[in-house]
Design a protein around this motif. Structure first.
Motif, PDB file in Angstrom:
ATOM      1  N   PRO B  19      98.259 -11.899  -2.931  1.00  0.00           N
ATOM      2  CA  PRO B  19      97.042 -11.104  -2.738  1.00  0.00           C
ATOM      3  C   PRO B  19      96.386 -10.844  -4.092  1.00  0.00           C
ATOM      4  CG  PRO B  19      98.874 -10.167  -1.517  1.00  0.00           C
ATOM      5  CD  PRO B  19      99.421 -11.302  -2.308  1.00  0.00           C
ATOM      6  N   GLY B  20      95.197 -11.322  -4.261  1.00  0.00           N
ATOM      7  CA  GLY B  20      94.484 -11.018  -5.491  1.00  0.00           C
ATOM      8  C   GLY B  20      94.659 -12.029  -6.601  1.00  0.00           C
ATOM      9  N   PHE B 372      91.687  24.398 -11.818  1.00  0.00           N
ATOM     10  CA  PHE B 372      91.256  23.390 -10.853  1.00  0.00           C
ATOM     11  C   PHE B 372      90.954  22.052 -11.511  1.00  0.00           C
ATOM     12  CE2 PHE B 372      90.200  27.424  -8.846  1.00  0.00           C
ATOM     13  CZ  PHE B 372      90.873  27.266  -7.643  1.00  0.00           C
ATOM     14  N   VAL B 373      91.033  21.021 -10.691  1.00  0.00           N
ATOM     15  CA  VAL B 373      90.647  19.685 -11.128  1.00  0.00           C
ATOM     16  C   VAL B 373      89.126  19.596 -11.127  1.00  0.00           C
ATOM     17  CG1 VAL B 373      90.636  17.269 -10.456  1.00  0.00           C
ATOM     18  CG2 VAL B 373      92.727  18.621 -10.241  1.00  0.00           C
ATOM     19  N   ARG B 375      86.691  17.332 -10.464  1.00  0.00           N
ATOM     20  CA  ARG B 375      86.576  15.990  -9.892  1.00  0.00           C
ATOM     21  C   ARG B 375      85.349  15.271 -10.422  1.00  0.00           C
ATOM     22  NH1 ARG B 375      89.430  15.522  -4.782  1.00  0.00           N
ATOM     23  NH2 ARG B 375      87.829  14.163  -3.960  1.00  0.00           N
ATOM     24  N   ARG B 379      85.510  11.843 -12.483  1.00  0.00           N
ATOM     25  CA  ARG B 379      84.918  10.629 -11.915  1.00  0.00           C
ATOM     26  C   ARG B 379      83.852  10.067 -12.837  1.00  0.00           C
ATOM     27  NH1 ARG B 379      85.966   9.760  -6.486  1.00  0.00           N
ATOM     28  NH2 ARG B 379      84.025   8.617  -6.299  1.00  0.00           N
ATOM     29  N   PRO B 394      85.903  -3.092  -8.241  1.00  0.00           N
ATOM     30  CA  PRO B 394      84.763  -2.836  -7.355  1.00  0.00           C
ATOM     31  C   PRO B 394      84.337  -1.375  -7.399  1.00  0.00           C
ATOM     32  CG  PRO B 394      86.653  -3.686  -6.109  1.00  0.00           C
ATOM     33  CD  PRO B 394      87.085  -3.553  -7.524  1.00  0.00           C
ATOM     34  N   ASP B 397      87.296   4.179  -6.818  1.00  0.00           N
ATOM     35  CA  ASP B 397      88.179   4.649  -5.759  1.00  0.00           C
ATOM     36  C   ASP B 397      89.217   3.600  -5.385  1.00  0.00           C
ATOM     37  OD1 ASP B 397      87.168   7.297  -5.209  1.00  0.00           O
ATOM     38  OD2 ASP B 397      85.332   6.273  -4.582  1.00  0.00           O
ATOM     39  N   ARG B 401      96.880  -0.243  -8.151  1.00  0.00           N
ATOM     40  CA  ARG B 401      97.721  -1.377  -7.781  1.00  0.00           C
ATOM     41  C   ARG B 401      96.903  -2.645  -7.559  1.00  0.00           C
ATOM     42  NH1 ARG B 401     102.737  -1.389  -5.728  1.00  0.00           N
ATOM     43  NH2 ARG B 401     102.763   0.816  -5.219  1.00  0.00           N
ATOM     44  N   ALA B 402      95.666  -2.459  -7.082  1.00  0.00           N
ATOM     45  CA  ALA B 402      94.878  -3.624  -6.706  1.00  0.00           C
ATOM     46  C   ALA B 402      94.332  -4.371  -7.928  1.00  0.00           C
ATOM     47  CB  ALA B 402      93.726  -3.185  -5.797  1.00  0.00           C
TER      48      ALA B 402
ATOM     49  N   MET C   1      82.818  10.083  -2.687  1.00  0.00           N
ATOM     50  CA  MET C   1      83.976   9.408  -2.088  1.00  0.00           C
ATOM     51  C   MET C   1      83.487   8.423  -1.036  1.00  0.00           C
ATOM     52  SD  MET C   1      87.370   9.515  -2.230  1.00  0.00           S
ATOM     53  CE  MET C   1      87.767  11.124  -2.852  1.00  0.00           C
ATOM     54  N   THR C   2      83.904   7.183  -1.159  1.00  0.00           N
ATOM     55  CA  THR C   2      83.473   6.201  -0.175  1.00  0.00           C
ATOM     56  C   THR C   2      84.386   6.267   1.031  1.00  0.00           C
ATOM     57  OG1 THR C   2      84.812   4.603  -1.340  1.00  0.00           O
ATOM     58  CG2 THR C   2      82.463   4.567  -1.778  1.00  0.00           C
ATOM     59  N   ASN C 211      95.103  19.290  -3.586  1.00  0.00           N
ATOM     60  CA  ASN C 211      94.016  18.360  -3.868  1.00  0.00           C
ATOM     61  C   ASN C 211      93.013  18.865  -4.888  1.00  0.00           C
ATOM     62  OD1 ASN C 211      94.811  16.317  -1.968  1.00  0.00           O
ATOM     63  ND2 ASN C 211      94.296  17.824  -0.403  1.00  0.00           N
ATOM     64  N   ARG C 212      93.058  20.129  -5.208  1.00  0.00           N
ATOM     65  CA  ARG C 212      92.009  20.639  -6.075  1.00  0.00           C
ATOM     66  C   ARG C 212      92.523  21.274  -7.360  1.00  0.00           C
ATOM     67  NH1 ARG C 212      89.310  17.745  -3.618  1.00  0.00           N
ATOM     68  NH2 ARG C 212      87.328  18.118  -2.576  1.00  0.00           N
ATOM     69  N   PHE C 217      97.830  18.172  -8.717  1.00  0.00           N
ATOM     70  CA  PHE C 217      97.780  16.822  -9.270  1.00  0.00           C
ATOM     71  C   PHE C 217      99.136  16.459  -9.863  1.00  0.00           C
ATOM     72  CE2 PHE C 217      97.249  13.907 -12.819  1.00  0.00           C
ATOM     73  CZ  PHE C 217      96.541  12.877 -12.229  1.00  0.00           C
ATOM     74  N   ARG C 339     100.802   0.750   5.324  1.00  0.00           N
ATOM     75  CA  ARG C 339     100.631   0.918   3.882  1.00  0.00           C
ATOM     76  C   ARG C 339     100.692  -0.436   3.175  1.00  0.00           C
ATOM     77  NH1 ARG C 339     103.393   1.477  -0.754  1.00  0.00           N
ATOM     78  NH2 ARG C 339     105.337   0.875   0.220  1.00  0.00           N
ATOM     79  N   ASN C 343      97.678  -2.311   1.127  1.00  0.00           N
ATOM     80  CA  ASN C 343      97.813  -2.727  -0.269  1.00  0.00           C
ATOM     81  C   ASN C 343      97.413  -4.183  -0.440  1.00  0.00           C
ATOM     82  OD1 ASN C 343      98.629  -0.362  -1.333  1.00  0.00           O
ATOM     83  ND2 ASN C 343     100.818  -0.819  -1.294  1.00  0.00           N
ATOM     84  N   ALA C 344      97.971  -5.025   0.434  1.00  0.00           N
ATOM     85  CA  ALA C 344      97.677  -6.448   0.337  1.00  0.00           C
ATOM     86  C   ALA C 344      96.198  -6.690   0.568  1.00  0.00           C
ATOM     87  CB  ALA C 344      98.520  -7.223   1.342  1.00  0.00           C
ATOM     88  N   GLU C 346      93.698  -4.673   0.101  1.00  0.00           N
ATOM     89  CA  GLU C 346      92.852  -4.199  -0.988  1.00  0.00           C
ATOM     90  C   GLU C 346      92.922  -5.153  -2.176  1.00  0.00           C
ATOM     91  OE1 GLU C 346      93.468  -0.189  -2.141  1.00  0.00           O
ATOM     92  OE2 GLU C 346      91.597  -0.117  -3.266  1.00  0.00           O
ATOM     93  N   GLN C 347      94.153  -5.636  -2.458  1.00  0.00           N
ATOM     94  CA  GLN C 347      94.273  -6.581  -3.564  1.00  0.00           C
ATOM     95  C   GLN C 347      93.455  -7.830  -3.295  1.00  0.00           C
ATOM     96  OE1 GLN C 347      98.511  -6.912  -4.028  1.00  0.00           O
ATOM     97  NE2 GLN C 347      98.562  -5.400  -5.649  1.00  0.00           N
ATOM     98  N   ARG C 348      93.498  -8.286  -2.040  1.00  0.00           N
ATOM     99  CA  ARG C 348      92.719  -9.469  -1.692  1.00  0.00           C
ATOM    100  C   ARG C 348      91.236  -9.222  -1.884  1.00  0.00           C
ATOM    101  NH1 ARG C 348      96.294 -10.718   2.303  1.00  0.00           N
ATOM    102  NH2 ARG C 348      95.337  -9.213   3.694  1.00  0.00           N
ATOM    103  N   VAL C 350      89.683  -6.950  -3.745  1.00  0.00           N
ATOM    104  CA  VAL C 350      89.321  -6.816  -5.160  1.00  0.00           C
ATOM    105  C   VAL C 350      89.271  -8.192  -5.805  1.00  0.00           C
ATOM    106  CG1 VAL C 350      90.117  -5.989  -7.403  1.00  0.00           C
ATOM    107  CG2 VAL C 350      90.198  -4.493  -5.412  1.00  0.00           C
ATOM    108  N   ALA C 351      90.270  -9.016  -5.480  1.00  0.00           N
ATOM    109  CA  ALA C 351      90.317 -10.348  -6.079  1.00  0.00           C
ATOM    110  C   ALA C 351      89.092 -11.150  -5.677  1.00  0.00           C
ATOM    111  CB  ALA C 351      91.591 -11.059  -5.645  1.00  0.00           C
ATOM    112  N   GLN C 353      86.126 -10.069  -4.781  1.00  0.00           N
ATOM    113  CA  GLN C 353      84.920  -9.589  -5.461  1.00  0.00           C
ATOM    114  C   GLN C 353      84.890 -10.040  -6.907  1.00  0.00           C
ATOM    115  OE1 GLN C 353      84.059  -5.479  -5.057  1.00  0.00           O
ATOM    116  NE2 GLN C 353      84.320  -5.452  -2.845  1.00  0.00           N
ATOM    117  N   LEU C 354      86.071  -9.983  -7.544  1.00  0.00           N
ATOM    118  CA  LEU C 354      86.094 -10.338  -8.957  1.00  0.00           C
ATOM    119  C   LEU C 354      85.960 -11.844  -9.154  1.00  0.00           C
ATOM    120  CD1 LEU C 354      88.735  -7.890 -10.394  1.00  0.00           C
ATOM    121  CD2 LEU C 354      86.246  -7.700 -10.284  1.00  0.00           C
TER     122      LEU C 354
END
Lengths: 418, 505, 365
Positions: B19-20, B372-373, B375, B379, B394, B397, B401-402, C1-2, C211-212, C217, C339, C343-344, C346-348, C350-351, C353-354
């Motif tokens: 992958p990738g 607080f973070v 964000r 970003r 891309p 977000d 790993r990708a 956030m998308t 989260n905040r 974190f 999961r 992962n796979a 997303e890697q694909r 990204v690859a 697009q790049l």
């Protein structure tokens, strides 16, 4: 100057850690323990700390813990943490109760092995096949096993004489026997009340009388496990996938296969531990395992992932449990003193390296002695805590000395070699 | 006994995608029996993947493998072993807690059992090749050279006739490399075939009979080393460009930025000394390189300066003694850290890039407001880094790993350069990244150095070390054993200094 | 956030598939045992009556608290299996304090809640301390602490209970401190626990914290990669102790809605086992505050609806335990599969697009 002394001490400490448990060492340690107990008996007057009855009760308490721990040992040697032992043990008690009351205890043992192995298989599929976190899968298996045993017990036992949703009908237990000659002789010496000798004889009598075949099998399984894991090709492969699955795979060892086998064996052993409980109390009862699966796991960690150490660990837990059951308050009260002595020894050993911890353990020892002097016995609720407190204490003292299989608890995916 | 023109292994049109990444794309290699055949290429060119395919660890998506003229299909390493192929991995595949004997016989118990017969056989092999390894020692007690010999023993024990060595010299000192090459020539003389993976061209030219060059997953060509220079090989490896890390004029000031005195560290597990009385200064605008064979205390030195390990001695940043400070406080004081292993120490692989931007800087602007973070701040600043450091992604977000290794590393460099650091600790900053990213990272370090940054550079790449450093200290067994002048030293001289053979003045 | 609808769909698909799978397995078990499969599902999936709805909400709020307590630990790979002991010992302490009524009316409630939080936190803190100072695995120590808590509570209960009474419990909370609850569901005779509010508050607190805040974190970073967290300056030891304290503190809340809304004292009949159920709910809800809420509602629904199984279908309601266990196991498996797939993918992506941009670059060269 002081640094050389410390260096020497450190060297001594590392050599101590590397002492091989050879026969003389083991026997000497055993004799030391018996001597301590004999002294304790004389000083405190708590006669039950080394009686044959206590020893017998200790074995009865220790074996299910030890067998569950043995199950844990198999799984963790192959790199799979098995917190689901408790559930597998529950499956074992149900299997033993269900088959046992219908076709006898041996059938019960067979089904306990089978049901335990089934639960082990589920754990293997989740952790090895799908790569789920080992703890998560184990917790889920405990939930399922508990529910399954309750549901199935309701179906299988309701309406049968003596049975109900939470209890099976009576299972005829296996018959017991004494080791001819030895048991009687030891018994008569134990009666004499000679210091040390009678204590030893009491223990021998406890070890040789009123045995069942199942007990013997249980003890033999420890030896067998050691032999298989450390002396055979199969065992080498099981250990290798727990130490370095990537290395094993790179040499053509099928990592998944050995993990599957080890975890299924693990389940079967936990199931057998359940069968032992049923044999002991002659029925299946809800909640019968009482967390012994977890204590077994702790005993195995205490035993440094080795059968001999596990035997010692489960023996310790069995012993504290037996004392509690037999003359509860008084014996456990006597143990306080022993514990205080051990803490002082531990504190002295630590003194050079870590003053703070040495002082903490010395302080705890003083507290225990005070507690020993101001009380006469321990309340029933507290004696119930003994095995759990012992587990915590032992782990707190020794955890850092332990060495688990290197890849224990890690998820391994096929093709990760290289 | 060897017929040089018989073909031991022929790989035809091998393709493999992850992958990738396209790891291999129409790779062709022909290996003659009884030769040492080198496969060279940059990090990430696809050499290791190719070898794993030949060894059955991974399956090719396309192409064929022939061994001794017969087409093979390997489903697992066992199949490859059965066909007489053995492999010594770059990262040793040994179980530390098992003995040498157990490690060697594992998976091959059928040959000589796992008892005395096996022990005898190992002793035989060991003495035949001058390995001198005791079969009953625990592997964890062995040094690097011995471990490699155990790896080769494993392969020989299985009767392999073709041996793959993946970057075998990466962990060896030059003397050990010579010993290894002696061993390889011995194997060749016995009629065995050796496939040798490397990106160190001098070594390749010294030992190989044929050299196949791989670039970006494709075979470029196979050349005869007798008629090829290192420079020609290098150009084949990287295409046309040949980046050079050389520094321009010195920017070293006389203000001491980092002062380390008598830093010592004992292995908490084994009582071995990992660092002994290490002392040095780095000035503002200076890059201090630490040369040494890996495993001589560099990693421990870095972790001690970062406060990740407790050590005795003092570490001062400017005029302030920071020996007792936590890692977080050191980072807040302006210490940047490019870790050696970015996956273990530098990234949260499953977190988005903007959260990775915060990592290590989560207590600092622009990432926090009070407890607080922040964000938006984090970003926006991630967007800035992605643009300024050319991180190809891309979106911010995307999970870390990708990204490819080079882009992950550029993100880390950008992160550690932000917030005006006064000291940068860079451990192997360009390991495993492509040439373009390498050049960019070098540029960033040079620029920051001009602006007064003090840099501690640890690298196994001697060219990088010589090219970037203002001064170089040599580290051996946890001690600094001498310094060399990067202006005048050659990689060969530095290499011999690293082994303790003697430090040029 | 998308927002990525495909990814969100996959995330939802996992628990749904797990539930379907669990229904299947349960049906097979029922059929094999000769129980009426159809009647069982009919009973479980009938529309609950108002009284049952209130019960479900009450049970869910308690489960939710329990799951949050476990989830705090899970987010940093800390397995607090001891929520069960923590909430029981905390509930006992709070019940004792509330029964003594050292404070008037509602102040008494607040004070008792505070006591529960502190006691729960301290009890969990023991495991945290043992882990960071002595290297004891929290999995084992919290399990042992559960059993020790049981014995301790039994002992103290006997000390404080009225002598000579068969019904052993702490002094009942004075009426001024009992909470009547909310009558929100139409004509239901029973009320929603007032302190169900605690669940909502704890949920918001959990979300904000994780989260905040910088602390959150650090906590998540430690869970994702302990080595990376250490390198980034997180003190993992401190994090272990603090998260155990937080986890135990939240666990202390578990017993509160029950104590002040229903039981009014701590006795032998006080509900047990909530801690283990919470672990399952947290896993099902993927440690996400909303996910946990849905999971808690599902478990509470199943429990409530199964109560009438014995009556209507002649089937033991223990079958629900099997179902819940299977849901949990299959859902963690499903999450793992999803999961990896994500992962796979997303890697694909990204690859791809790049690769497009790289080609564009390589043309001039």
């Amino acid at each position: 100057m002081s640094s050389t002394v410390e260096g020497a001490l450190e060297k001594a400490a590392t050599t101590v850690r590397k002492v091989r448990p050879t026969w003389p060492v083991v026997l000497l340690a055993l004799a030391g323990v018996i001597l301590l107990l004999a002294l304790l008996r004389v000083i405190t007057g708590a006669d039950d700390v080394a009686s044959s009855g206590t020893v017998r009760a200790a074995i009865r308490a220790a074996l299910p813990i030890g067998l569950a721990g043995l199950g844990g040992l198999w799984a963790e040697r192959s790199g799979v943490v098995n917190i689901g032992l408790e559930g597998m043990m529950i499956m074992g008690t149900f299997g033993a109760g269900w088959a046992g009351y219908q076709w006898g205890m041996w059938a019960g043992v067979a089904f306990a092995l089978l049901f335990g192995a089934l639960a082990g298989g589920v754990h293997a599929i989740a952790t090895v096949g799908f790569g789920v976190d080992h703890i998560v899968s184990g917790v889920a298996i405990n939930v399922i096993a508990l529910g399954a045993a309750q549901y199935l017990a309701g179906l299988a036992f309701t309406g049968h004489p003596g049975g109900g949703p939470t209890q099976s009908p009576q299972v005829t237990p296996m018959s017991t026997f004494d080791v001819p000659g030895v048991a009687d002789a030891a018994h008569s010496i134990a009666e004499k009340n000679w210091f040390f000798v009678s204590d030893l004889a009491g223990i021998v009598n406890g070890l040789t009388s009123r045995l069942t075949v199942l007990t013997l099998i249980g003890v033999l399984l420890f030896v067998l496990t050691w032999w298989v894991l450390w002396r055979t090709t199969f065992g080498l492969r099981v250990r290798s996938v727990g130490e370095s699955p990537a290395a094993a795979e790179s040499l053509g060892v099928s990592v998944y296969r050995y993990k599957y086998i080890a975890v299924i064996i693990s389940g079967a052993l936990a199931g057998l531990a359940g069968a032992y409980l049923v044999q002991d109390s002659t029925v299946y009862r809800e909640g019968q395992t009482g967390g012994r699966g977890y204590i077994g796991l702790a005993a195995m960690i205490f035993g440094n992932w080795r059968p001999g150490g596990l035997a010692a660990g489960s023996g310790l837990f069995g012993y504290t449990d037996a004392l509690r059951l037999r003359s509860g308050g008084e014996s456990v009260h006597a143990l306080l003193l022993l514990l205080a002595v051990l803490l002082v020894v531990f504190g002295l050993a630590l003194f050079r390296k870590n003053r703070r911890q040495a002082l903490v353990s010395a302080g705890a020892a003083v507290l225990l002695v005070v507690l020993f002097l101001v009380t006469d016995e321990i309340a029933g609720d507290f004696t119930g805590m003994t095995p759990y407190l012992t587990t915590l204490l032992v782990l707190a003292l020794f955890s850092q000395r332990l060495r688990m299989p290197k890849a224990d608890g890690q998820v391994y995916r096929k093709g990760s070699a290289g | 006994m060897s017929e040089p023109d018989l073909i031991a292994v022929r790989l035809t049109d091998i393709g493999k995608r992850f992958p990738g990444v396209i790891a291999n794309d129409q790779v062709n290699v022909t290996v003659r029996r009884g030769t040492v055949h080198a496969v060279v290429g940059e990090n990430g060119a696809g050499k290791s993947t190719l070898m794993k395919i030949l060894y059955g660890v991974q399956k090719p998506d396309s192409g064929t493998i022939e061994v001794d003229g017969q087409e093979m299909s390997f489903h697992s390493p066992s199949d490859a072993i059965a066909a007489g192929i053995g492999m010594v991995f770059q990262h040793f595949m040994l179980a530390d807690n098992l003995t040498v004997l157990e490690n060697v016989v594992l998976g091959a118990e059928k040959l000589y059992g796992s008892g005395d017969r096996a022990r005898t056989r190992i002793r035989e092999l060991s003495s035949a090749y001058g390995f001198d390894v005791d079969p009953d020692r625990l592997v964890e007690d062995l040094g690097v050279g011995d471990r490699q010999r155990v790896e080769i023993l494993k392969v020989l024990y299985r009767g392999a006739r073709t041996i793959i060595l993946d970057e075998p010299t990466a962990v060896l000192v030059p003397q050990e490399v010579d010993e290894l090459f002696e061993n390889l020539r011995g194997l060749k003389a016995e009629g065995l075939t050796v496939l040798f993976i490397s990106h160190k061209l001098d070594e390749v030219l010294a030992v190989a009979d044929d050299v196949t060059v791989i670039r970006r997953g494709r075979t470029v060509t196979t050349v005869d080393p007798k008629h090829t220079t290192a420079r020609q090989l290098a150009e084949l490896m990287v295409g046309s460009e040949l980046p050079s890390p050389s520094t321009e004029t010195s920017t070293v000031t006389d203000v001491v930025q980092l002062s380390v005195r008598d830093l010592s560290l004992t292995d908490p597990l084994g009582g071995r000394d990992l660092l002994t009385d290490v002392s040095f200064d780095i000035h503002r605008g200076e890059v201090l390189g630490i040369a040494g064979v890996e495993g001589n205390g560099q990693a421990e030195l870095v972790e001690a300066i970062m406060g990740m390990r407790k050590a005795t001695g003092t570490v001062a940043l400017g005029d302030v003694d920071i020996s007792a400070w936590s890692t977080a406080r050191r980072r807040e004081a302006g210490v940047g850290y490019i870790p050696e292993d970015r996956h273990r120490h530098g990234l949260l692989l499953d977190a988005p890039l903007w959260e990775n931007r915060m990592l290590g800087h989560q207590t600092q602007e622009p990432n926090r407001t009070g407890p607080f973070v922040d964000r938006r701040g984090a970003r926006n600043d991630t967007d800035r880094i992605v643009a300024a450091y050319d991180v190809r992604t891309p979106s911010i977000d995307t999970t870390a790993r990708a990204l490819s290794g080079g882009n992950q590393q550029k993100l880390i460099v950008g992160r550690e350069m932000s917030g005006n650091p006064v000291l940068l600790i860079a451990a192997h900053p360009t390991r495993g990244v492509d040439v373009g990213a390498q050049a960019a990272i070098w540029d960033h370090i040079k620029t920051a150095r001009r602006e007064g940054l003090a840099v501690l550079l640890i690298s196994a790449d001697l060219d990088e070390l010589i090219g970037l450093s203002d001064s170089i200290q040599v580290m051996l067994r946890g001690r600094l054993v001498g310094s060399v002048d990067p202006q005048t030293v050659t990689p060969e001289q530095l290499g011999s200094a690293m082994t303790g053979a003697g430090v040029p003045a | 956030m998308t927002f990525d609808p495909r990814k969100a769909g996959l995330t939802l698909a996992a628990p749904l598939l797990a539930i379907v799978f669990a229904v299947l397995v349960t049906s097979i078990v029922l059929a094999a045992a000769g129980d009426p499969v159809g009647t069982v599902w009919q009973t479980i999936f009938t529309q609950p009556r108002p009284r049952n709805v209130v019960n479900i909400i009450n049970a869910a709020s308690v489960l939710y608290l329990s799951a949050l307590a476990a989830a705090v630990g899970f987010r940093m790979n800390l397995f607090n299996i001891g929520v069960d002991g923590q909430y029981r010992i905390a509930a006992f302490a709070a019940a004792y304090v509330a029964g003594e009524a050292w404070m008037p009316g509602k102040l008494n409630v607040l004070f008792s809640i505070l006591v529960a939080v502190v006691v729960g936190a301290l009890w969990a803190g023991i495991a945290g301390l043992l882990k960071v100072t002595r290297g004891v695995s929290e999995v084992i120590s919290t399990i042992m602490l559960n059993s020790i808590a049981t014995a301790l509570v039994a002992y103290f209960l006997r000390q404080v209970a009225e002598k000579g009474s068969n019904n052993i419990h702490t002094t009942t909370i004075p009426a001024s401190s009992q909470l009547a609850g909310f009558k929100l569901v139409g004509d239901a005779p029973n009320a929603i626990y007032t302190l169900s509010v605690l669940a909502v508050l704890a949920g918001i607190f959990y979300w904000l914290l994780l989260n905040r805040t910088v602390f959150g974190f650090n906590l998540r970073a430690t869970g994702m990669s302990e080595s990376a967290a250490v390198a980034s300056g997180v003190s993992v030891k401190k994090m272990v102790v603090v998260s155990m304290l937080i986890s135990g503190g939240v666990a202390g809340l578990i017993g509160m809605p029950l104590l002040f809304g229903d039981a009014y004292n701590y006795g032998l009949t006080f509900q047990t086992g909530l801690g283990f159920a919470g672990i399952a709910v947290a896993l099902l809800g993927r440690n996400h505050p909303v996910g946990i809420a849905l999971a808690a509602l599902l478990f509470a629904f199943l429990n409530e609806q199964s109560n009438s199984l014995q009556l209507k279908a002649g089937v033991s309601n223990d079958i629900v335990n099997i179902m819940q266990g299977v849901i949990v196991l299959s859902v963690v498996i499903a999450y793992e599969v999803v999961r990896r797939y994500n992962n796979a993918a997303e890697q694909r992506r990204v690859a791809a697009q790049l690769a497009a941009s790289r080609q564009a670059e390589e043309v001039p060269a």
